[in-house]
Write an enzyme that holds these catalytic residues in place. Structure first.
Site, PDB file in Angstrom:
ATOM      1  N   LYS A  85       0.746  -1.396   0.168  1.00 33.14           N
ATOM      2  CA  LYS A  85       0.010  -0.154  -0.256  1.00 33.14           C
ATOM      3  C   LYS A  85       0.724   1.142   0.165  1.00 33.14           C
ATOM      4  O   LYS A  85       0.060   2.321  -0.227  1.00 33.14           O
ATOM      5  CB  LYS A  85      -0.899  -0.014   1.285  1.00 33.14           C
ATOM      6  CG  LYS A  85      -0.247   0.365   2.637  1.00 33.14           C
ATOM      7  CD  LYS A  85      -1.472   0.283   3.665  1.00 33.14           C
ATOM      8  CE  LYS A  85      -0.925   0.350   4.974  1.00 33.14           C
ATOM      9  NZ  LYS A  85      -0.162   1.483   5.334  1.00 33.14           N
ATOM     10  N   ASP A  86       2.178   1.129   0.276  1.00 28.91           N
ATOM     11  CA  ASP A  86       2.993   2.254   0.329  1.00 28.91           C
ATOM     12  C   ASP A  86       3.651   2.346  -0.899  1.00 28.91           C
ATOM     13  O   ASP A  86       4.393   3.585  -1.176  1.00 28.91           O
ATOM     14  CB  ASP A  86       4.146   2.066   1.485  1.00 28.91           C
ATOM     15  CG  ASP A  86       3.576   2.125   2.908  1.00 28.91           C
ATOM     16  OD1 ASP A  86       2.614   2.745   2.989  1.00 28.91           O
ATOM     17  OD2 ASP A  86       4.305   1.559   3.439  1.00 28.91           O
ATOM     18  N   ARG A 134      -8.368   6.961   5.263  1.00 24.98           N
ATOM     19  CA  ARG A 134      -8.871   6.733   6.591  1.00 24.98           C
ATOM     20  C   ARG A 134      -9.454   8.153   7.288  1.00 24.98           C
ATOM     21  O   ARG A 134     -10.725   8.003   7.867  1.00 24.98           O
ATOM     22  CB  ARG A 134      -7.768   6.112   7.731  1.00 24.98           C
ATOM     23  CG  ARG A 134      -7.358   4.809   7.511  1.00 24.98           C
ATOM     24  CD  ARG A 134      -6.391   4.336   8.501  1.00 24.98           C
ATOM     25  NE  ARG A 134      -6.005   3.046   8.296  1.00 24.98           N
ATOM     26  CZ  ARG A 134      -4.635   2.348   8.502  1.00 24.98           C
ATOM     27  NH1 ARG A 134      -3.755   3.491   8.740  1.00 24.98           N
ATOM     28  NH2 ARG A 134      -4.403   1.467   7.926  1.00 24.98           N
ATOM     29  N   ARG A 151       1.187  10.824  12.491  1.00 24.03           N
ATOM     30  CA  ARG A 151       2.242  10.050  11.725  1.00 24.03           C
ATOM     31  C   ARG A 151       3.032   9.672  12.830  1.00 24.03           C
ATOM     32  O   ARG A 151       3.297   9.808  14.226  1.00 24.03           O
ATOM     33  CB  ARG A 151       2.922  11.096  10.885  1.00 24.03           C
ATOM     34  CG  ARG A 151       2.209  11.414   9.436  1.00 24.03           C
ATOM     35  CD  ARG A 151       3.099  11.787   8.593  1.00 24.03           C
ATOM     36  NE  ARG A 151       4.310  10.922   8.246  1.00 24.03           N
ATOM     37  CZ  ARG A 151       5.412  11.106   7.709  1.00 24.03           C
ATOM     38  NH1 ARG A 151       5.800  12.518   7.618  1.00 24.03           N
ATOM     39  NH2 ARG A 151       6.273  10.393   7.557  1.00 24.03           N
ATOM     40  N   ARG A 157       2.631   5.767  17.385  1.00 25.52           N
ATOM     41  CA  ARG A 157       1.056   6.118  17.465  1.00 25.52           C
ATOM     42  C   ARG A 157       0.474   5.647  18.584  1.00 25.52           C
ATOM     43  O   ARG A 157      -0.387   6.349  19.193  1.00 25.52           O
ATOM     44  CB  ARG A 157       0.650   5.599  16.108  1.00 25.52           C
ATOM     45  CG  ARG A 157       1.205   6.140  14.813  1.00 25.52           C
ATOM     46  CD  ARG A 157       0.467   5.813  13.605  1.00 25.52           C
ATOM     47  NE  ARG A 157       1.182   5.762  12.376  1.00 25.52           N
ATOM     48  CZ  ARG A 157       0.856   5.663  11.177  1.00 25.52           C
ATOM     49  NH1 ARG A 157      -0.325   5.486  11.050  1.00 25.52           N
ATOM     50  NH2 ARG A 157       1.601   5.436  10.180  1.00 25.52           N
ATOM     51  N   CYS A 244      -0.358   9.787  -2.107  1.00 23.58           N
ATOM     52  CA  CYS A 244      -0.622   9.969  -0.876  1.00 23.58           C
ATOM     53  C   CYS A 244      -1.677  11.082  -0.621  1.00 23.58           C
ATOM     54  O   CYS A 244      -1.951  11.450   0.435  1.00 23.58           O
ATOM     55  CB  CYS A 244       0.462   9.736   0.133  1.00 23.58           C
ATOM     56  SG  CYS A 244       0.863   8.446   0.681  1.00 23.58           S
TER      57      CYS A 244
END
Length: 309
Positions: A85-86, A134, A151, A157, A244
């Site tokens: 996904k990155d 999200r 982040r 987190r 992104c």
């Protein structure tokens, strides 16, 4: 004559290292090789070093791959392990995503401090997330909530959450499973109402596309269904920008040779969205994704995308 070890590039976060170690273990098992046949090379990326600003402000997904891809291109690395996904949809010339490990759970995990579920958070509670997808999906479902940028590595987190910086956060279930830290999860979100990022849950391996030696090394650990699903999802991304800076969700599933795809695009504030479902044979996976992207782009109209800039 002792051969040089295969050099596996990775970022240095605990999750990235867990993914690199999983890749090494699978290669050791597939080829009956010892651990010292591989060297894990840890590189710091710009995305890891700059944590005080949203990714959209500093360049997007490529910030997590630039240093790794530079060393892949010049031969200092043999392969690089990434979270799918990155990965940007456009890769440097001569490099490709050549292998995908079998996908983990695709769902987003909700970690609530003020309440165990997203829908039961108090009015005006604060939710932290670094993902524009999200953030937009949270605002779509709960427009009363305050969403802040959150982040850092998984551990960072979770620490921020404990310190009261936010009342809740969301992380990929797959990542928490790979870190052995699923105990923090208070809810797993339904992909139908909270669809994942394209590629979520899948580890991919990037290599030089003309390196037959590495292609032969990696072939036994490639998972064909995951590769097909990601081909569809990344084609959907490619038709819609895929950086992104864009709230895009997409998930392809495969059963008995047939692929089913569900995709969604949203405005960052979550007030407008368009979703799409598409089906087709696995052999047409990329075309299904590309066509779905083109259709939803046309349906949304050019003015929809003004909010993405």
């Amino acid at each position: 004559m002792q051969m040089k070890p295969y050099r596996i590039g990775t970022r240095g976060s605990p999750l990235a290292l867990a993914q690199a170690h999983e890749t090494r273990s699978r290669l050791m098992a597939a080829h009956a090789l010892a651990e010292d046949a591989f060297e894990i090379v840890v590189l710091s990326t710009k995305g890891d070093r700059i944590t005080d600003r949203p990714l959209a402000e500093i360049g997007g997904k490529g910030l997590f791959t630039e240093e790794l891809e530079e060393q892949l291109s010049d031969g200092r690395l043999d392969l690089a392990v990434h979270s799918s996904k990155d990965m940007p949809t456009a890769l440097p010339d001569g490099l490709g995503l050549v292998t995908f490990l079998e996908r983990e759970d695709v769902r987003d995990a909700f970690i609530g401090r003020a309440a165990p579920r997203l829908e039961t958070l108090p009015q005006n509670a604060v939710v932290g997330s670094s993902s524009l997808r999200r953030q937009a999906l949270i605002r779509r479902l709960r427009p009363d909530l305050k969403v802040i940028t959150f982040r850092g590595q998984v551990e960072t987190r979770l620490r921020k959450l404990e310190e009261g910086v936010a009342d809740a956060t969301l992380l990929a279930h797959a990542g928490l499973k790979r870190l052995g830290n699923t105990g923090v999860i208070t809810e797993l979100l339904d992909p139908d109402s909270f669809p994942p990022a394209p590629g979520q849950g899948a580890i991919c391996i990037e290599a030089r596309t003309n390196d037959e030696r590495i292609a032969e090394l990696l072939a036994p650990i490639n998972h064909a269904d995951t590769q097909a699903a990601l081909s569809c999802e990344r084609a959907f991304l490619g038709a819609l920008d895929g950086s992104c800076r864009t709230p895009i969700a997409g998930l392809a599933t495969i059963s008995e040779g047939q692929l089913s795809f569900f995709g969604m695009i949203l405005t960052p504030d979550g007030t407008v969205w368009h979703d799409i479902r598409a089906d087709g044979p696995v052999s047409d996976a990329a075309q299904v994704g590309a066509d779905a992207g083109a259709e939803v782009r046309g349906r949304a109209g050019s003015s929809f995308f003004d909010s993405w800039t």
